[in-house]
Design an enzyme around this catalytic site. Structure first.
Site, PDB file in Angstrom:
ATOM      1  N   GLU A  27       0.839  -1.207   0.000  1.00 23.73           N
ATOM      2  CA  GLU A  27       0.000   0.000   0.000  1.00 23.73           C
ATOM      3  C   GLU A  27       0.869   1.249   0.000  1.00 23.73           C
ATOM      4  OE1 GLU A  27      -3.195   0.195  -1.188  1.00 23.73           O
ATOM      5  OE2 GLU A  27      -3.515  -1.393   0.273  1.00 23.73           O
ATOM      6  N   GLY A 112     -17.733   1.797  -6.475  1.00 25.24           N
ATOM      7  CA  GLY A 112     -17.214   2.864  -5.619  1.00 25.24           C
ATOM      8  C   GLY A 112     -16.836   2.425  -4.218  1.00 25.24           C
ATOM      9  N   LEU A 115     -13.240  -1.830  -4.708  1.00 27.95           N
ATOM     10  CA  LEU A 115     -12.926  -3.133  -5.318  1.00 27.95           C
ATOM     11  C   LEU A 115     -12.721  -2.996  -6.831  1.00 27.95           C
ATOM     12  CD1 LEU A 115     -15.173  -5.663  -3.350  1.00 27.95           C
ATOM     13  CD2 LEU A 115     -12.844  -4.906  -2.885  1.00 27.95           C
ATOM     14  N   SER A 116     -12.614  -1.767  -7.276  1.00 26.90           N
ATOM     15  CA  SER A 116     -12.289  -1.461  -8.664  1.00 26.90           C
ATOM     16  C   SER A 116     -13.313  -1.968  -9.675  1.00 26.90           C
ATOM     17  CB  SER A 116     -10.892  -1.955  -9.034  1.00 26.90           C
ATOM     18  OG  SER A 116     -10.428  -1.156 -10.096  1.00 26.90           O
ATOM     19  N   SER A 117     -14.538  -1.528  -9.462  1.00 29.15           N
ATOM     20  CA  SER A 117     -15.578  -1.820 -10.454  1.00 29.15           C
ATOM     21  C   SER A 117     -15.247  -1.162 -11.785  1.00 29.15           C
ATOM     22  CB  SER A 117     -16.934  -1.332  -9.953  1.00 29.15           C
ATOM     23  OG  SER A 117     -16.954   0.083  -9.843  1.00 29.15           O
ATOM     24  N   SER A 118     -14.500  -0.055 -11.736  1.00 30.90           N
ATOM     25  CA  SER A 118     -14.183   0.643 -12.995  1.00 30.90           C
ATOM     26  C   SER A 118     -13.263  -0.217 -13.861  1.00 30.90           C
ATOM     27  CB  SER A 118     -13.572   2.020 -12.726  1.00 30.90           C
ATOM     28  OG  SER A 118     -12.422   1.937 -11.921  1.00 30.90           O
ATOM     29  N   ASP A 162      -4.999  -1.754 -11.020  1.00 27.95           N
ATOM     30  CA  ASP A 162      -6.360  -2.295 -11.044  1.00 27.95           C
ATOM     31  C   ASP A 162      -6.637  -3.062 -12.326  1.00 27.95           C
ATOM     32  OD1 ASP A 162      -6.447  -0.813  -8.771  1.00 27.95           O
ATOM     33  OD2 ASP A 162      -7.927   0.643  -9.484  1.00 27.95           O
TER      34      ASP A 162
HETATM   35  P1  ADP Z   1     -14.240   1.665  -7.949  1.00 27.86           P
HETATM   36  O1  ADP Z   1     -13.377   1.605  -6.732  1.00 27.86           O
HETATM   37  O2  ADP Z   1     -15.466   0.818  -7.780  1.00 27.86           O
HETATM   38  O3  ADP Z   1     -13.488   1.384  -9.207  1.00 27.86           O
HETATM   39  P2  ADP Z   1     -14.474   4.207  -9.221  1.00 27.86           P
HETATM   40  O4  ADP Z   1     -14.977   5.524  -8.752  1.00 27.86           O
HETATM   41  O5  ADP Z   1     -13.079   4.110  -9.725  1.00 27.86           O
HETATM   42  O6  ADP Z   1     -14.740   3.174  -8.034  1.00 27.86           O
HETATM   43  O7  ADP Z   1     -15.391   3.675 -10.408  1.00 27.86           O
HETATM   44  C1  ADP Z   1     -16.786   3.664 -10.271  1.00 27.86           C
HETATM   45  C2  ADP Z   1     -17.413   4.159 -11.570  1.00 27.86           C
HETATM   46  O8  ADP Z   1     -17.203   3.162 -12.606  1.00 27.86           O
HETATM   47  C3  ADP Z   1     -18.900   4.306 -11.461  1.00 27.86           C
HETATM   48  O9  ADP Z   1     -19.259   5.587 -10.971  1.00 27.86           O
HETATM   49  C4  ADP Z   1     -19.340   4.117 -12.908  1.00 27.86           C
HETATM   50  O10 ADP Z   1     -19.137   5.298 -13.655  1.00 27.86           O
HETATM   51  C5  ADP Z   1     -18.358   3.067 -13.413  1.00 27.86           C
HETATM   52  N1  ADP Z   1     -18.919   1.711 -13.223  1.00 27.86           N
HETATM   53  C6  ADP Z   1     -18.397   0.701 -12.527  1.00 27.86           C
HETATM   54  N2  ADP Z   1     -19.169  -0.399 -12.573  1.00 27.86           N
HETATM   55  C7  ADP Z   1     -20.235  -0.079 -13.335  1.00 27.86           C
HETATM   56  C8  ADP Z   1     -21.412  -0.766 -13.766  1.00 27.86           C
HETATM   57  N3  ADP Z   1     -21.661  -2.028 -13.421  1.00 27.86           N
HETATM   58  N4  ADP Z   1     -22.287  -0.096 -14.547  1.00 27.86           N
HETATM   59  C9  ADP Z   1     -22.041   1.171 -14.927  1.00 27.86           C
HETATM   60  N5  ADP Z   1     -20.966   1.854 -14.531  1.00 27.86           N
HETATM   61  C10 ADP Z   1     -20.070   1.270 -13.754  1.00 27.86           C
HETATM   62 MG    MG Z   2     -11.798   2.529  -9.918  1.00 28.00          MG
END
Ligand code: ADP
Ligand code: MG
Length: 362
Positions: A27, A112, A115-118, A162
């Site tokens: 980290e 958000g 866990l890096s959904s982006s 990520d």
């Molecule tokens: P995280 O830590 O989850 O990556 P981020 O702020 O980097 O947080 O990314 C979240 C953004 O990614 C959301 O606000 C959206 O714009 C996009 N995103 C992630 N997953 C999805 C999904 N399943 N559908 C639509 N947008 C998504």
């Molecule tokens: Mg992200």
């Protein structure tokens, strides 16, 4: 709500998926050219792609319940569509002709929560495009394109951890990543280990300003030591010449890099857990990015049956803790700690193992 069948009506889409990730060790080492050790989550984002019926791209995310229309040569100003637009545009910049598409997104990666959904969204989109368009791209290239898409189109100045983790790992394989050379090694999670992630319920409000402060301190420490980055300093004794707090900041980075290297050499789950505990102590005492809630959560996790070790994960000042547990014990330990932690008035949440893990199917 637009259903999958209605969205694609008559056409058979190509489907691909990619996982989220959690950083197990390493980290605040990435911007010091150091080492990180993330692993994929069992939660995934699934993307389905088929040709559009007109000249525009259509995106639909179930999580957002939002359809986005992107003219073929247009540009989105905001919203989740930019992540998908970015994936299309970076391929176009490589010279690939991308026809108008319909893209449907379903995900079980919490958005958000760190866990890096982006990255999961980008990597799943690029995988689906690779198959749909027959592109010759390997998994490292997919990660690089995904990162470029996020930086250039979503406007997020992220590193590449990520996307590399999402593209190269699965839930039993972690990634040893050298953030300077971008050398990667895919390693097995220690045998007899399971990952647990719990959100503290505390928003990372201070994270931005303190993050910049820590980066500046690391740069100052490296400069005072005559090194181009703290990655090049391995001898803790050399830090004696630094003033506080630079000495402690540098000590965290140097010991944290050593812990990642040690873990990557292949240690058992118990030793891995001890390295995680040491990492947390270092982040708390030397790097000063923990808060009482994260300390409490880690202590509760360590006291739970089957837990080998726990640490805060992510930048700190809120967010989540990650723990390594004996097989079959993560769900029980998670439920127990969640009850204890929330009984003290907090709003914690068990992120992994997740109660439902759809997202892999469409
Ligand atoms: P995280 O830590 O989850 O990556 P981020 O702020 O980097 O947080 O990314 C979240 C953004 O990614 C959301 O606000 C959206 O714009 C996009 N995103 C992630 N997953 C999805 C999904 N399943 N559908 C639509 N947008 C998504
Ligand atoms: Mg992200």
């Amino acid at each position: 709500m637009i259903t999958f069948d209605k969205f694609f009506a008559g056409s058979t889409p190509v489907v691909a998926s990619a996982p989220g990730r959690v950083n197990l060790l390493g980290e605040h080492t990435d911007y010091n050219d150091g080492f990180v050790l993330p692993i994929a989550t069992p939660m995934r984002t699934t993307v389905a792609v088929a040709p559009s019926r007109d000249d525009a791209h259509y995106f639909y995310s179930e999580e957002m319940d939002d359809q986005v229309i992107l003219p073929r040569r247009g540009r989105l100003a905001s919203g989740y569509g930019r992540y998908i637009e970015g994936c299309i545009r970076v391929l176009e910049q490589l010279g690939h002709e991308i026809p108008p598409l319909r893209i449907f997104v379903r995900s079980s990666v919490p958005v958000g929560s760190g866990l890096s959904s982006s990255a999961a969204l980008e990597v799943a989109t690029l995988r689906a495009l690779r198959t749909h368009l027959g592109l010759a791209l390997d998994d490292v290239q997919i990660a690089q394109l995904a990162r470029n898409a996020e930086v250039a189109y979503a406007g997020v100045q992220c590193g590449i951890m990520d996307q590399m983790a999402s593209s190269l790992c699965d839930e039993t394989h972690m990634l040893f990543l050298d953030t300077r050379s971008l050398d990667t090694r895919v390693l097995s999670l220690p045998a007899h280990a399971e990952v647990l992630v719990m959100d503290s319920g505390v928003a990372r409000t201070l994270a931005g300003s303190k993050y910049n402060e820590r980066r500046a301190e690391c740069d100052a420490a490296a400069a005072a030591l005559g090194a181009s980055s703290l990655r090049d300093v391995t001898d803790v004794a050399a830090l004696a010449q630094l003033e506080e707090p630079l000495r402690r900041r540098a000590r965290h980075v140097i010991t944290e890099n050593a812990r990642v290297v040690r873990a990557a050499e292949g240690v058992d789950a118990a030793q891995f857990g001890r390295l995680m505990n040491e990492s947390h102590a270092s982040l708390r005492d030397d790097y000063e990015v923990s808060i009482p809630e994260l300390d409490t959560l880690c202590e509760m996790l360590r006291a739970a049956p089957g837990v080998y070790g726990a640490r805060l994960t992510g930048a700190g000042f809120g967010g989540a803790c990650v723990a390594l547990c004996a097989p079959g014990s993560a769900a029980g330990a998670g439920a127990l700690v969640l009850e204890q932690y929330n009984a003290a008035g907090h709003k914690g949440e068990l992120l992994m193992p997740a109660a439902t893990q759809h997202g892999g199917s469409l």
